[in-house]
Scaffold this motif. Structure first.
Motif, short mmCIF file in Angstrom:
data_model
loop_
_atom_site.label_atom_id
_atom_site.label_comp_id
_atom_site.label_asym_id
_atom_site.label_seq_id
_atom_site.Cartn_x
_atom_site.Cartn_y
_atom_site.Cartn_z
N TYR A 15 0.85 -1.19 0.00
CA TYR A 15 0.00 0.00 0.00
C TYR A 15 0.89 1.24 0.00
O TYR A 15 1.94 1.24 0.65
N VAL A 16 0.45 2.28 -0.71
CA VAL A 16 1.25 3.50 -0.79
C VAL A 16 0.42 4.72 -0.40
O VAL A 16 -0.81 4.73 -0.51
N ALA A 17 1.14 5.74 0.04
CA ALA A 17 0.54 7.04 0.34
C ALA A 17 1.64 8.07 0.25
O ALA A 17 2.82 7.73 0.07
N GLN A 18 1.27 9.31 0.36
CA GLN A 18 2.27 10.36 0.44
C GLN A 18 1.99 11.20 1.66
O GLN A 18 0.85 11.24 2.15
N TYR A 19 3.04 11.83 2.17
CA TYR A 19 2.83 12.71 3.32
C TYR A 19 3.65 13.97 3.15
O TYR A 19 4.63 14.01 2.41
N SER A 20 3.20 15.00 3.82
CA SER A 20 3.94 16.25 3.86
C SER A 20 3.69 16.91 5.21
O SER A 20 2.72 16.59 5.91
N VAL A 21 4.60 17.78 5.58
CA VAL A 21 4.48 18.53 6.83
C VAL A 21 4.51 20.01 6.48
O VAL A 21 5.40 20.46 5.76
N SER A 22 3.53 20.74 6.98
CA SER A 22 3.47 22.18 6.76
C SER A 22 2.91 22.84 8.01
O SER A 22 1.86 22.42 8.52
N ASN A 23 3.60 23.83 8.48
CA ASN A 23 3.18 24.57 9.68
C ASN A 23 2.90 23.65 10.86
O ASN A 23 1.95 23.85 11.61
N GLY A 24 3.72 22.61 11.01
CA GLY A 24 3.58 21.70 12.14
C GLY A 24 2.48 20.66 12.00
O GLY A 24 2.22 19.91 12.93
N ILE A 25 1.83 20.60 10.84
CA ILE A 25 0.77 19.62 10.61
C ILE A 25 1.26 18.60 9.59
O ILE A 25 1.71 18.95 8.50
N LEU A 26 1.16 17.32 9.95
CA LEU A 26 1.54 16.23 9.06
C LEU A 26 0.26 15.70 8.41
O LEU A 26 -0.71 15.40 9.10
N VAL A 28 -1.22 12.83 5.70
CA VAL A 28 -0.99 11.61 4.94
C VAL A 28 -2.17 11.43 3.99
O VAL A 28 -3.32 11.44 4.43
N THR A 29 -1.87 11.28 2.70
CA THR A 29 -2.91 11.14 1.69
C THR A 29 -2.74 9.82 0.96
O THR A 29 -1.68 9.54 0.40
N ALA A 30 -3.80 9.01 0.97
CA ALA A 30 -3.84 7.74 0.25
C ALA A 30 -4.90 7.86 -0.86
O ALA A 30 -5.50 8.91 -1.03
N MET A 31 -5.14 6.79 -1.57
CA MET A 31 -6.04 6.83 -2.71
C MET A 31 -7.46 7.28 -2.35
O MET A 31 -8.06 8.06 -3.06
N ALA A 48 3.88 8.97 9.81
CA ALA A 48 3.13 8.81 8.56
C ALA A 48 2.85 7.33 8.27
O ALA A 48 1.75 6.98 7.84
N ILE A 49 3.81 6.46 8.54
CA ILE A 49 3.60 5.03 8.33
C ILE A 49 2.51 4.51 9.27
O ILE A 49 1.66 3.72 8.86
N ASP A 50 2.51 4.96 10.52
CA ASP A 50 1.44 4.56 11.45
C ASP A 50 0.08 5.00 10.94
O ASP A 50 -0.90 4.25 11.00
N ILE A 51 0.01 6.22 10.41
CA ILE A 51 -1.26 6.72 9.88
C ILE A 51 -1.66 5.94 8.64
O ILE A 51 -2.84 5.62 8.44
N LEU A 52 -0.69 5.60 7.79
CA LEU A 52 -1.01 4.77 6.61
C LEU A 52 -1.59 3.44 7.05
O LEU A 52 -2.56 2.96 6.46
N ARG A 53 -1.07 2.84 8.09
CA ARG A 53 -1.63 1.59 8.60
C ARG A 53 -3.09 1.78 9.03
O ARG A 53 -3.93 0.90 8.81
N GLU A 54 -3.41 2.93 9.63
CA GLU A 54 -4.79 3.23 10.00
C GLU A 54 -5.65 3.33 8.75
O GLU A 54 -6.77 2.79 8.70
N SER A 62 -4.62 2.03 -1.11
CA SER A 62 -4.48 1.01 -2.15
C SER A 62 -3.03 0.98 -2.60
O SER A 62 -2.18 1.65 -2.02
N ASP A 63 -2.78 0.28 -3.70
CA ASP A 63 -1.42 0.21 -4.22
C ASP A 63 -1.13 1.34 -5.21
O ASP A 63 -0.11 1.33 -5.88
#
Length: 65
Positions: A15-26, A28-31, A48-54, A62-63
Motif C-alpha cells: 500500500y502507498v501514500a504520500q505525506y507532507s508537513v506544513s506549519n507543524g501539521i503532518l 498523509v494522503t492515500a487513494m 506517517a507510516i502509522d497513519i497509513l496503517r490506520e 491502495s497500491d
C-alpha cells in the motif's frame, strides 16, 4: 516540504501514500482518504507510516496514489 512517498506491506500487498508537513501539521494522503495530525517532535516518516496503517485498516489505501 515536498511530499514524500511511503509504503507498507500487509497480507502480501504493498500500500502507498504520500505525506507532507506544513506549519507543524503532518498530512498523509492515500487513494481514498487522508488524515492529519500535529507533527510534534516524532520522526514524521514513522508517524506517517502509522497513519497509513490506520488508512489501510479503514479501507482507504491502495497500491496506487
Amino acid at each position: 516540504m515536498i511530499p514524500q512517498i511511503i509504503s507498507v506491506e500487509k497480507d502480501g500487498k504493498r500500500y502507498v501514500a504520500q505525506y507532507s508537513v506544513s506549519n507543524g501539521i503532518l498530512v498523509v494522503t492515500a487513494m481514498f482518504g487522508s488524515k492529519k495530525t500535529h507533527a510534534g517532535t516524532s520522526d514524521p516518516n514513522s508517524v506517517a507510516i502509522d497513519i497509513l496503517r490506520e488508512l489501510i485498516s479503514e479501507g482507504k489505501a491502495s497500491d496506487a496514489l
